[in-house]
Design a protein around this motif. Structure first.
Motif, PDB file in Angstrom:
ATOM      1  N   GLY A 148       0.824  -1.197   0.000  1.00 15.40           N
ATOM      2  CA  GLY A 148       0.000   0.000   0.000  1.00 15.40           C
ATOM      3  C   GLY A 148       0.860   1.249   0.000  1.00 15.40           C
ATOM      4  N   ALA A 149       1.812   1.325   0.918  1.00 20.19           N
ATOM      5  CA  ALA A 149       2.580   2.563   1.107  1.00 20.19           C
ATOM      6  C   ALA A 149       3.531   2.821  -0.055  1.00 20.19           C
ATOM      7  N   GLY A 177       1.228   1.759  -3.952  1.00 24.55           N
ATOM      8  CA  GLY A 177      -0.088   2.333  -4.233  1.00 24.55           C
ATOM      9  C   GLY A 177      -1.173   1.304  -4.520  1.00 24.55           C
ATOM     10  N   LEU A 178      -0.956   0.060  -4.120  1.00 24.47           N
ATOM     11  CA  LEU A 178      -1.913  -0.996  -4.436  1.00 24.47           C
ATOM     12  C   LEU A 178      -2.978  -1.121  -3.349  1.00 24.47           C
TER      13      LEU A 178
END
Lengths: 301, 301
Positions: free
Chosen positions: A21-22, A25-26
Motif C-alpha cells: 500500500g505505502a 499504491g496498491l
C-alpha cells in the motif's frame, strides 16, 4: 492484491499490506478463507494478484484460496518453504523461502524469511535493495543475540515483572510485529497476550489498562513514533509496566526496561529486525515459566 | 470495496466484508488508515467504492480515507448517525443511521443500525429483504430482553463463573460479532477479552487454553457450526468454562450455560441478532463488577 495466510504467515501478510500500500499504491486485502471453503462463495479474482503465504504449504484453506484464484484466471503466487507443497502446486508462481527445515514449532526463521522476500515487492530503487540487505544483516546479528545489547537482556526477559495481563502494541509497519510477538507469547508461554494498534488502543480499550497490565511496546524510529509520548504518559498514569523494543534514544531514555534495536534501519524494513528481540523474549519467558517452547504440537494432542 | 472504521464501526465493516464477498462476489479490504495519515501514501482508489463507517462521523483518520478516495475520483459513501458530520461532508453519498443520539458511550444501537444498513448491500432478491426485516424485528425483541429466554439469563451473566482469562470465539459472519462482544467487554468491564476465529484458534492458540479460561462462543445455526463439535470437545478436555450464544438445539443441549437466540434467522443475518445477548451480558458483567458501563469516557480522562 489478495493475501492469504494463517498464524505467523498471516502476520507476514499484514506487513505486506502496509508495504504494498505505502510504496506501490496498491489496494491490498487480507483474504477471508471461509468465503472460499465454508461458504463456497469466493470473490471475483480474475484481475487480482493472489499471494498465498504458508511455511509448510499445507494449510488446506490457503490452498483453496490459491486454487480458486487460479481457476478464475488471476495471477497466483505462493511464498512457501516447501516448493513441492500443495500450495506451490496450486499457484502459478512460487517464491521459495529457502530457509531450511523449520525445526521450531512456533515459526521464527521462516517468518523472517517471509518478511525478507516480501520486502522485495518494494518498487525497486537500488538504494532500497541495499537497505533490505543491511536490514537482513542486522536481523542476523540480532538473531545471534549475545553479540548485541538486547540479546542477553531479552533472555533476562522474565525479570521484566510479568503481571496478570499482557498486551503487545505496535503501529503502522510494526502492527504486524505486534501480532507476531503476541502469537509467539501465546504459542510458547500460553499467555493470552493480545495485540493492539496504538491508534485503536487510544480510541477505547485504553480504559481497561491498569497496574495489572504488562505492555510490550514496539517503537522503532519512524513516523509511527508520533503517538508514543502520549501513549507512554497514559500507560504510566494508569500504572502499567512497559517493556519497549526500540532504537530511538528518546524512548530508551524514557522507558528503563527496553530492548535496544540496532540503529539505522529504515521504518519500512524495521519489522525484519524488531521481531527478533520479541521472539527471544517469548522464548526466555516460556522457559522461565517451565515450558518447552517447542512442546506446542505435543501439548495440543 | 474499501471499508474504513474504528472500534465498533470497524467490526460492522468486518461483517460487510463477509457479506459483500459472499453474496456480491466483491473483493473487499478493510482500510489501513495510517497509510493515509501517518505515511501519506494512500493506495489508488479511483476505481473503488470506499465506505466510511462512523457513528459520530468525527474520526479524523476515517474522514481522511474518504476525502482522499473522493479526491482520486472514486465512489465514496458514509454510514453515519450524524448526516452533518465531517465524514458525511467528505463523502459523495451518505446513508444516515437514523438511530437517534447514541447515549451509551460503548456503542450498541448504532452498531445494530450499521449492520442493518449494510445488510441492504445484499444483492436484492425480495425474499432476502423480507428476511432482513424479520431479523431486525427479532433483534428488537431480543433488545427488550426480558421477553425472550436469554434476556434474564444474560443479566445473570456474572454467575457464568468468570475465570482469569476471557476470550470470545466466532467464525464466518459472526467473526465480526466476536470482535464486537470482546470490545464491549473491554470497554465496560475493563477485561482483556480477546476475539478469535474458531479456525485460527484451532490452528495454534488453542494451546494456551486451560481451566483458567472462560470462553464466550458465538454459535448461531449455519455453515460455521461445522467446527463447533470438535471445538467444544477440545475446550472441555482443556477444562475451559464455556458460555454459548446459539439457537442450535445441539449446541444448547451440549452447553449447559447458554443464551438462546430466536430461531429462524438465516446465518448471513444472524450477527444482527446474536450481538444483543453479548451486549446485555457485557452490561450485566460490568455492573456486577461495580462498573458503570457508561463511565468509560470519564475513566479515560
Amino acid at each position: 492484491v489478495l493475501l492469504a495466510g494463517r498464524g505467523s504467515s498471516d502476520n507476514a501478510a499484514r506487513y505486506a499490506q502496509y508495504l504494498l500500500g505505502a510504496h506501490n499504491g496498491l489496494g491490498v486485502a487480507l483474504a477471508v478463507p471461509s468465503l472460499f471453503t465454508l461458504y463456497e462463495s469466493p470473490p471475483r479474482l480474475s484481475r487480482a494478484l493472489t499471494i498465498g503465504v504458508s511455511q509448510s504449504g499445507q494449510s488446506p484453506d490457503i490452498v483453496a484460496v490459491l486454487r480458486e484464484a487460479r481457476a478464475q484466471g488471476g495471477i497466483t503466487l505462493a511464498l512457501s518453504n516447501e516448493p513441492e507443497s500443495p500450495l506451490s502446486r496450486a499457484a502459478e508462481y512460487t517464491l521459495p523461502l529457502l530457509a531450511g527445515p523449520e525445526l521450531s514449532v512456533a515459526a521464527t526463521k521462516t517468518y523472517s524469511a517471509q518478511l525478507f522476500l516480501l520486502g522485495h515487492a518494494e518498487r525497486g530503487a537500488r538504494g532500497k535493495s541495499r537497505a533490505l540487505g543491511r536490514a537482513r544483516a542486522r536481523a542476523g546479528l540480532a538473531r545471534r543475540g549475545d553479540r548485541t545489547e538486547f540479546g542477553p537482556r531479552a533472555r533476562r526477559g522474565p525479570r521484566f515483572g510479568l503481571r496478570a495481563s499482557l498486551i503487545v502494541l505496535g503501529r503502522g509497519f510494526n502492527y504486524s510485529t505486534a501480532f507476531e510477538i503476541a502469537l509467539k507469547l501465546k504459542e510458547t508461554s500460553y499467555l493470552p497476550a493480545e495485540q493492539f494498534s496504538v491508534a485503536d488502543l487510544l480510541h477505547g480499550p485504553l480504559a481497561m489498562i491498569d497496574q495489572d497490565f504488562s505492555v510490550v511496546l514496539l517503537a522503532p524510529s519512524g513516523r509511527s513514533l508520533v503517538d508514543v509520548p502520549e501513549l507512554l504518559a497514559r500507560l504510566e498514569a494508569r500504572g502499567a509496566r512497559v517493556l519497549a523494543i526500540s532504537d530511538a534514544p528518546d524512548v530508551q531514555r524514557r522507558v528503563p526496561m527496553h530492548l535496544a534495536l540496532p540503529r539505522g534501519v529504515p521504518e519500512w524494513l524495521s519489522p525484519i529486525v524488531s521481531v527478533v528481540p520479541g521472539q527471544l523474549f517469548a522464548g526466555a519467558l516460556a522457559q522461565s515459566l517451565g515450558h518447552d517452547p517447542d512442546c506446542h504440537a505435543v501439548c495440543l494432542r
